[in-house]
Enzyme design. Structure first.
Site, short mmCIF file in Angstrom:
data_model
loop_
_atom_site.label_atom_id
_atom_site.label_comp_id
_atom_site.label_asym_id
_atom_site.label_seq_id
_atom_site.Cartn_x
_atom_site.Cartn_y
_atom_site.Cartn_z
N TYR A 186 -34.43 59.45 -18.41
CA TYR A 186 -33.40 60.37 -17.93
C TYR A 186 -32.55 59.76 -16.82
O TYR A 186 -32.00 60.50 -16.00
CB TYR A 186 -34.07 61.66 -17.44
CG TYR A 186 -34.47 62.63 -18.55
CD1 TYR A 186 -33.54 63.08 -19.49
CD2 TYR A 186 -35.76 63.13 -18.62
CE1 TYR A 186 -33.89 63.99 -20.48
CE2 TYR A 186 -36.12 64.05 -19.61
CZ TYR A 186 -35.18 64.47 -20.53
OH TYR A 186 -35.52 65.40 -21.51
N ASN A 217 -36.66 73.86 -22.53
CA ASN A 217 -35.75 74.15 -23.66
C ASN A 217 -36.22 73.52 -24.97
O ASN A 217 -35.43 73.31 -25.88
CB ASN A 217 -34.31 73.77 -23.30
CG ASN A 217 -34.11 72.29 -23.09
OD1 ASN A 217 -35.06 71.50 -23.11
ND2 ASN A 217 -32.87 71.88 -22.90
N GLU A 272 -33.06 55.16 -25.52
CA GLU A 272 -34.21 56.07 -25.51
C GLU A 272 -35.37 55.55 -26.37
O GLU A 272 -36.54 55.67 -25.98
CB GLU A 272 -33.77 57.46 -25.98
CG GLU A 272 -32.82 58.13 -24.99
CD GLU A 272 -32.21 59.43 -25.49
OE1 GLU A 272 -31.36 59.99 -24.77
OE2 GLU A 272 -32.58 59.89 -26.59
P1 CMP Z 1 -32.26 67.34 -22.44
O1 CMP Z 1 -31.48 67.47 -23.69
O2 CMP Z 1 -33.64 66.85 -22.52
O3 CMP Z 1 -31.43 66.39 -21.44
C1 CMP Z 1 -31.38 66.57 -20.05
C2 CMP Z 1 -32.09 67.81 -19.62
O4 CMP Z 1 -31.75 68.23 -18.33
C3 CMP Z 1 -31.71 68.97 -20.50
O5 CMP Z 1 -32.30 68.80 -21.76
C4 CMP Z 1 -32.19 70.16 -19.69
O6 CMP Z 1 -33.56 70.46 -19.91
C5 CMP Z 1 -32.01 69.63 -18.27
N1 CMP Z 1 -30.86 70.27 -17.61
C6 CMP Z 1 -29.58 70.13 -17.93
N2 CMP Z 1 -28.80 70.86 -17.09
C7 CMP Z 1 -29.64 71.47 -16.24
C8 CMP Z 1 -29.46 72.38 -15.16
N3 CMP Z 1 -28.24 72.79 -14.78
N4 CMP Z 1 -30.56 72.80 -14.51
C9 CMP Z 1 -31.80 72.40 -14.88
N5 CMP Z 1 -32.02 71.53 -15.91
C10 CMP Z 1 -30.96 71.09 -16.59
#
Ligand code: CMP
Length: 132
Positions: free
Chosen positions: A50, A113, A127
């Site tokens: 990330y 999510n 990745e």
């Molecule tokens: P992912 O697709 O795994 O990629 C980055 C992740 O950051 C995303 O899913 C979310 O779970 C997280 N994320 C993105 N925006 C936010 C936010 N505003 N607050 C908290 N988590 C976030």
């Protein structure tokens, strides 16, 4: 021509036994699962995976969550895999994701999510090197 992308079934979904249901959505849509494994992200892997988000206020929470339990990572393929996968998973925030998308149906919060997918072929290349 077949394109590859990477998905990660996140700890919240693994804990709720949703792995098969989630993977079958891709198979029903014509994807082939070419590689799959279960793993636990280390903090180092999570920070690398990330790294594009390292300056964001939610970075620590993101690293903490993805390292909180088992995940299932898979390379899936078909034509237009990257863009179609983004449609199938839905909006990042489950509250805004449409019903019928994976995050709309299974996601709990923007952190929990349920699934990650590469957002481009360049992200996929990076990745894949972190997780396989
Ligand atoms: P992912 O697709 O795994 O990629 C980055 C992740 O950051 C995303 O899913 C979310 O779970 C997280 N994320 C993105 N925006 C936010 C936010 N505003 N607050 C908290 N988590 C976030």
């Amino acid at each position: 021509m077949a394109e590859q992308t990477l998905i990660i079934v996140k700890p919240d979904a693994v804990k709720r036994n949703l792995v098969e249901q989630i993977l079958s959505r891709f198979e029903k849509k014509g994807f082939t699962i070419s590689k799959k494994k279960t793993l636990n992200f280390t903090k180092e892997m999570a920070k690398e995976f990330y790294s594009a988000h390292s300056a964001k206020p939610f970075f620590d929470e993101l690293v903490s969550f993805i390292t909180s339990g088992e995940v299932v990572v898979a390379i899936i393929e078909r034509d237009d895999a990257v863009s179609l996968t983004r449609e199938i998973i839905g909006n990042t925030n489950p509250k805004e994701a449409s019903s019928g998308t994976i995050r709309g149906d299974f996601g709990i919060s923007i952190t929990e999510n349920s699934i990650h997918a590469s957002d481009s072929s360049e992200s996929f290349d990076k990745e894949v090197n972190v997780v396989f």
